[in-house]
Design an enzyme around this catalytic site. Structure first.
Site, short mmCIF file in Angstrom:
data_model
loop_
_atom_site.label_atom_id
_atom_site.label_comp_id
_atom_site.label_asym_id
_atom_site.label_seq_id
_atom_site.Cartn_x
_atom_site.Cartn_y
_atom_site.Cartn_z
N CYS A 118 0.82 -1.21 0.00
CA CYS A 118 0.00 0.00 0.00
C CYS A 118 0.86 1.27 0.00
O CYS A 118 1.46 1.60 -1.02
CB CYS A 118 -1.00 -0.02 1.15
SG CYS A 118 -2.35 1.16 0.93
N HIS A 224 -3.87 -4.94 0.39
CA HIS A 224 -3.43 -5.33 1.73
C HIS A 224 -3.56 -6.85 1.91
O HIS A 224 -4.55 -7.35 2.47
CB HIS A 224 -4.26 -4.62 2.79
CG HIS A 224 -3.78 -3.24 3.11
ND1 HIS A 224 -2.81 -2.98 4.04
CD2 HIS A 224 -4.14 -2.04 2.58
CE1 HIS A 224 -2.58 -1.68 4.10
NE2 HIS A 224 -3.38 -1.08 3.22
N GLU A 226 -2.14 -8.80 4.01
CA GLU A 226 -2.13 -9.24 5.42
C GLU A 226 -3.54 -9.35 5.99
O GLU A 226 -3.77 -10.04 7.00
CB GLU A 226 -1.26 -8.29 6.26
CG GLU A 226 -1.88 -6.99 6.69
CD GLU A 226 -2.02 -5.94 5.60
OE1 GLU A 226 -2.61 -4.87 5.86
OE2 GLU A 226 -1.51 -6.17 4.48
#
Length: 254
Positions: A118, A224, A226
């Site tokens: 990001c 993202h 994660e």
């Protein structure tokens, strides 16, 4: 027992933290959780502009993870912004810009693995000489709505992936649904990088090195991963392949 690869994580910063309402580090646990789940040991960078600390931190780690956060200071990539664009800027982190640029320089100097997410994806491009789209909604005609923080835990649009890319090789896919929580994006791509994924409106979603051999691993993504590792295997594979490339050096330790 084999030592886990040590992953230096670059955090966000906050002017007022929880403990004493002074300058603080801010970092979602999901980054460290993903590193641990992939077999790494997370180490949070202390958010200092002392270049010697950055140098030694990169020396002592096996890989670096750049994370999300606030907008990058436009003075790093544009001489001046029209008022229409300037008013779209969110909070800036100028000190973070400085020490992250230093970490990126050390990654290349010391030949370490790098995974950028990001804001980190955008910072990598700026640090290597590229520019940003300051505000997608203003500058990209017909753009998708990329600021979907309300759905940060689920895919909201698809990206197309270059078949000859590391991203395609790791995920086994040439199309992938991703989450999206940003209003800026890579503009002019830095000379050392190449675009390997885009959304349907042309926004750049991932870049890699033109010369992959320069580093053990470099993957830079706008989304993202994660936040999607528990529900979509492809995103966990990004972390496991990153950690696999971060081989501890014999005899090295913290």
């Amino acid at each position: 027992m084999q030592r886990r690869p040590v992953i230096l994580i670059a955090p966000s910063t906050a002017l007022k933290g929880e403990e004493f309402a002074d300058a603080s580090i801010s970092l979602s646990n999901r980054y460290a959780d993903a590193v641990i789940a992939a077999g790494g040991l997370p180490l949070i960078f202390p958010a200092t502009t002392d270049r010697s600390v950055g140098l030694e931190s990169v020396q002592r780690c096996d890989g670096v993870l750049l994370t999300g956060g606030d907008d990058i200071d436009p003075r790093l990539y544009a001489r001046e912004l029209p008022e229409e664009l300037a008013k779209t800027l969110g909070p800036l982190e100028p000190d973070r810009d400085r020490w992250e640029a230093g970490l990126i320089a050390e990654v290349f100097e010391q030949h370490k693995a790098l995974f950028a997410i990001c804001r980190g994806h955008q910072m990598l491009n700026v640090a290597l000489g590229g520019t940003l789209v300051v505000d997608i909604a203003t500058q990209v005609p017909g753009a998708l709505k990329h600021q979907r923080s309300d759905r940060k835990m689920e895919p909201v649009h698809e990206i197309q992936i270059a078949p000859d890319s590391l991203l395609a090789r790791v995920t086994g896919k040439q199309a992938l649904g991703v989450n999206s929580t940003h209003h800026q994006a890579i503009g002019t791509v830095a000379g050392a990088l190449r675009v390997v994924a885009q959304s349907p409106d042309g926004v750049i979603e991932a870049v890699e090195l033109k010369e992959p051999g320069r580093l053990p691993f470099l993957l830079s993504v706008q989304f993202h991963p994660e936040r999607l590792i528990d529900s979509h295997e492809a995103f966990m594979l990004l972390f496991t392949n990153f950690i696999a490339a971060c081989k501890p050096r014999p005899g090295s330790n913290l």
